[in-house]
Design a protein around this motif. Structure first.
Motif, mmCIF file in Angstrom:
data_model
loop_
_atom_site.group_PDB
_atom_site.id
_atom_site.type_symbol
_atom_site.label_atom_id
_atom_site.label_comp_id
_atom_site.label_asym_id
_atom_site.label_seq_id
_atom_site.Cartn_x
_atom_site.Cartn_y
_atom_site.Cartn_z
ATOM 1 N N VAL A 100 1.085 -1.105 0.069
ATOM 2 C CA VAL A 100 -0.017 0.090 0.505
ATOM 3 C C VAL A 100 0.843 0.923 -0.092
ATOM 4 C CG1 VAL A 100 -1.943 -1.390 1.304
ATOM 5 C CG2 VAL A 100 -0.371 -0.387 2.251
ATOM 6 N N SER A 101 0.472 2.456 -0.562
ATOM 7 C CA SER A 101 0.958 3.569 -0.647
ATOM 8 C C SER A 101 1.174 4.476 0.070
ATOM 9 C CB SER A 101 0.302 4.720 -1.745
ATOM 10 O OG SER A 101 -0.571 4.652 -1.549
ATOM 11 N N GLY A 102 -0.498 3.948 1.465
ATOM 12 C CA GLY A 102 0.392 4.822 2.521
ATOM 13 C C GLY A 102 0.657 4.171 3.778
ATOM 14 N N PRO A 103 -0.121 4.762 5.292
ATOM 15 C CA PRO A 103 -0.224 3.736 6.012
ATOM 16 C C PRO A 103 -0.968 3.079 6.436
ATOM 17 C CG PRO A 103 0.401 6.269 6.947
ATOM 18 C CD PRO A 103 -0.412 5.980 5.549
ATOM 19 N N VAL A 104 -1.121 1.427 7.031
ATOM 20 C CA VAL A 104 -2.175 0.305 7.055
ATOM 21 C C VAL A 104 -2.986 1.000 7.539
ATOM 22 C CG1 VAL A 104 -2.482 -1.841 7.819
ATOM 23 C CG2 VAL A 104 -0.089 -1.014 6.751
ATOM 24 N N ALA A 105 -2.929 2.340 8.504
ATOM 25 C CA ALA A 105 -4.402 2.552 9.323
ATOM 26 C C ALA A 105 -5.296 3.017 8.553
ATOM 27 C CB ALA A 105 -3.688 3.652 10.621
ATOM 28 N N GLU A 106 -4.963 2.667 7.096
ATOM 29 C CA GLU A 106 -5.979 3.639 6.442
ATOM 30 C C GLU A 106 -6.501 2.794 5.276
ATOM 31 O OE1 GLU A 106 -4.199 5.774 2.635
ATOM 32 O OE2 GLU A 106 -3.318 7.568 4.020
ATOM 33 N N LEU A 107 -6.444 1.244 6.047
ATOM 34 C CA LEU A 107 -7.644 0.180 6.055
ATOM 35 C C LEU A 107 -8.468 -0.221 6.608
ATOM 36 C CD1 LEU A 107 -4.574 -2.321 3.189
ATOM 37 C CD2 LEU A 107 -6.399 -1.048 2.715
ATOM 38 N N ALA A 108 -8.199 0.134 8.175
ATOM 39 C CA ALA A 108 -8.700 -0.502 9.008
ATOM 40 C C ALA A 108 -10.183 -0.382 9.026
ATOM 41 C CB ALA A 108 -8.168 0.930 10.082
ATOM 42 N N ASP A 109 -10.856 -1.322 9.235
ATOM 43 C CA ASP A 109 -12.735 -1.558 9.202
ATOM 44 C C ASP A 109 -12.695 -1.498 8.001
ATOM 45 O OD1 ASP A 109 -12.441 -1.968 12.026
ATOM 46 O OD2 ASP A 109 -12.487 1.148 12.286
ATOM 47 N N ARG A 110 -12.372 -1.966 7.131
ATOM 48 C CA ARG A 110 -12.469 -1.565 5.823
ATOM 49 C C ARG A 110 -12.120 -2.639 5.447
ATOM 50 N NH1 ARG A 110 -9.534 2.572 2.464
ATOM 51 N NH2 ARG A 110 -10.545 2.066 0.207
ATOM 52 N N GLN A 192 3.354 4.857 19.229
ATOM 53 C CA GLN A 192 2.073 5.434 18.335
ATOM 54 C C GLN A 192 2.530 5.719 16.368
ATOM 55 O OE1 GLN A 192 0.827 8.672 20.827
ATOM 56 N NE2 GLN A 192 -0.063 7.338 22.115
ATOM 57 N N ARG A 193 3.011 6.103 16.307
ATOM 58 C CA ARG A 193 3.322 5.725 14.649
ATOM 59 C C ARG A 193 3.741 4.979 14.184
ATOM 60 N NH1 ARG A 193 6.714 10.919 15.855
ATOM 61 N NH2 ARG A 193 8.528 9.702 15.941
ATOM 62 N N VAL A 194 4.311 4.184 14.900
ATOM 63 C CA VAL A 194 4.621 2.877 14.045
ATOM 64 C C VAL A 194 3.850 1.793 13.906
ATOM 65 C CG1 VAL A 194 6.057 0.778 14.601
ATOM 66 C CG2 VAL A 194 7.102 2.976 15.357
ATOM 67 N N PHE A 195 2.780 2.339 15.070
ATOM 68 C CA PHE A 195 1.852 1.647 14.817
ATOM 69 C C PHE A 195 0.288 1.520 14.199
ATOM 70 C CE2 PHE A 195 0.771 -2.321 18.361
ATOM 71 C CZ PHE A 195 1.992 -2.363 18.479
ATOM 72 N N ALA A 196 0.323 2.745 13.555
ATOM 73 C CA ALA A 196 -0.614 3.385 12.647
ATOM 74 C C ALA A 196 0.220 2.884 11.112
ATOM 75 C CB ALA A 196 -0.221 4.804 12.890
ATOM 76 N N GLU A 197 1.481 3.131 11.341
ATOM 77 C CA GLU A 197 2.022 2.927 9.418
ATOM 78 C C GLU A 197 2.137 1.693 8.847
ATOM 79 O OE1 GLU A 197 4.494 4.252 6.242
ATOM 80 O OE2 GLU A 197 3.158 5.583 8.018
ATOM 81 N N TYR A 198 2.056 0.703 9.922
ATOM 82 C CA TYR A 198 3.018 -0.946 10.014
ATOM 83 C C TYR A 198 1.597 -1.524 10.612
ATOM 84 C CZ TYR A 198 7.517 0.852 8.818
ATOM 85 O OH TYR A 198 8.689 1.004 8.127
ATOM 86 N N VAL A 199 0.833 -1.479 11.933
ATOM 87 C CA VAL A 199 0.210 -2.319 12.010
ATOM 88 C C VAL A 199 -1.039 -2.115 11.758
ATOM 89 C CG1 VAL A 199 -0.937 -2.916 14.084
ATOM 90 C CG2 VAL A 199 1.501 -2.579 13.845
ATOM 91 N N GLY A 200 -1.779 -0.491 11.805
ATOM 92 C CA GLY A 200 -3.384 -0.668 11.174
ATOM 93 C C GLY A 200 -4.257 -0.240 12.452
ATOM 94 N N ALA A 201 -4.015 -0.739 13.661
ATOM 95 C CA ALA A 201 -4.030 -0.225 14.935
ATOM 96 C C ALA A 201 -3.478 0.302 16.617
ATOM 97 C CB ALA A 201 -4.817 -1.750 15.475
ATOM 98 N N SER A 202 -4.373 0.990 16.591
ATOM 99 C CA SER A 202 -3.051 1.483 17.895
ATOM 100 C C SER A 202 -2.811 0.651 18.940
ATOM 101 C CB SER A 202 -4.428 2.390 18.738
ATOM 102 O OG SER A 202 -4.934 2.227 19.104
ATOM 103 N N PRO A 203 -1.814 1.110 19.826
ATOM 104 C CA PRO A 203 -1.105 -0.016 21.042
ATOM 105 C C PRO A 203 -1.904 -0.217 22.052
ATOM 106 C CG PRO A 203 0.709 1.909 19.879
ATOM 107 C CD PRO A 203 -1.011 2.256 19.582
#
Length: 260
Positions: A100-110, A192-203
């Motif tokens: 993906v071109s942006g943070p994995v958090a952008e996929l959350a709940d989608r 928190q930034r690492v989780f938004a970028e790579y995990v897709g959910a907050s710590p």
């Protein structure tokens, strides 16, 4: 049923009608993929399967077309009817970031059509996978599709994110985000930034989900649970706090869930 993933709710109802099998990735895919999973069902009446989802992105080969599922921060539910099957790729936390071109958090709940990420060729690959004779063959075809699309090397930060998530999910007694950050040698803001970028959910969400997984597992064990003691073990302020948290997500109290 061969494999019952942690987080599947009402497993005693689930087991007789849903068969789940998992297969490990090969060495080239292992830094990115946690495992492949195959679910086959046959139900006489519609059945809703419910899952306390994990902090993982999934690529699912299903009808009518493959989908990418971001981290589901609520309660994942799917209505099963008749006969059917799906083959899924469960990516390691951080393992989906190269696609993906942006943070994995952008996929959350989608749920995103996989063709938007992998191109239209994934639909033909999905047809071949679902036509394969067994789950092992399906997993092999899914990996064959992924291998040429993987980066040559894994991102070290993705590996760090996966290790932190694994530590949290294996240790529900971890209580606070700052505690997790300190154990990883990071500031809270960086974590928190690492989780938004790579995990897709907050710590914070991952910590909470680990506690709910443990509470559900205790309830499913079939033995009496001291809910007040478990609340203390899991870092809740008191038993009422555990009950509120569990009920808000699962839709019923822990004791009622345990009796179902």
């Amino acid at each position: 049923m061969a494999d019952m993933p942690r987080g599947v709710l009402y497993p005693r109802q689930h087991a007789p009608i849903v068969d789940t099998r998992t297969h490990p990735p090969g060495p080239r895919a292992a830094p990115f993929v946690e495992y492949y999973w195959h679910v086959r069902w046959r139900v006489a009446e519609p059945y809703e399967t419910r899952v306390l989802a994990h902090p993982n992105v999934h690529l699912v080969f299903e009808r009518p077309a493959p989908l990418v599922y971001g981290v589901d921060r609520n309660l994942f539910a799917r209505r099963l009817e008749g006969r059917g099957q799906v083959l899924g790729v469960r990516f390691r936390p951080g393992g989906f970031r190269p696609f993906v071109s942006g943070p994995v958090a952008e996929l959350a709940d989608r749920r995103v059509p996989a063709a938007e990420i992998f191109g239209p060729e994934i639909e033909e690959a999905g047809d071949r996978i679902l036509a394969a004779p067994d789950s092992a063959a399906m997993a092999a075809l899914a990996e064959a599709f992924l291998l040429p699309r993987l980066p040559a090397t894994a991102d070290p930060q993705a590996g760090q994110a996966a290790a932190i998530v694994e530590r949290i999910m294996a240790s529900p007694s971890l209580l606070r985000v700052d505690q997790v950050a300190a154990s990883a040698g990071l500031s809270t803001r960086t974590l928190q930034r690492v989780f938004a970028e790579y995990v897709g959910a907050s710590p914070k969400w991952v910590l909470r989900r680990a506690r709910l997984h443990e509470a559900a597992a205790r309830a499913d064990a079939g033995t009496p649970v001291d809910w007040a003691a478990l609340a203390v073990d899991l870092g809740y302020a008191d038993q009422a706090h555990l009950i509120r948290d569990f009920t808000a997500t699962v839709g019923t109290t822990p004791s009622r869930y345990a009796r179902s």
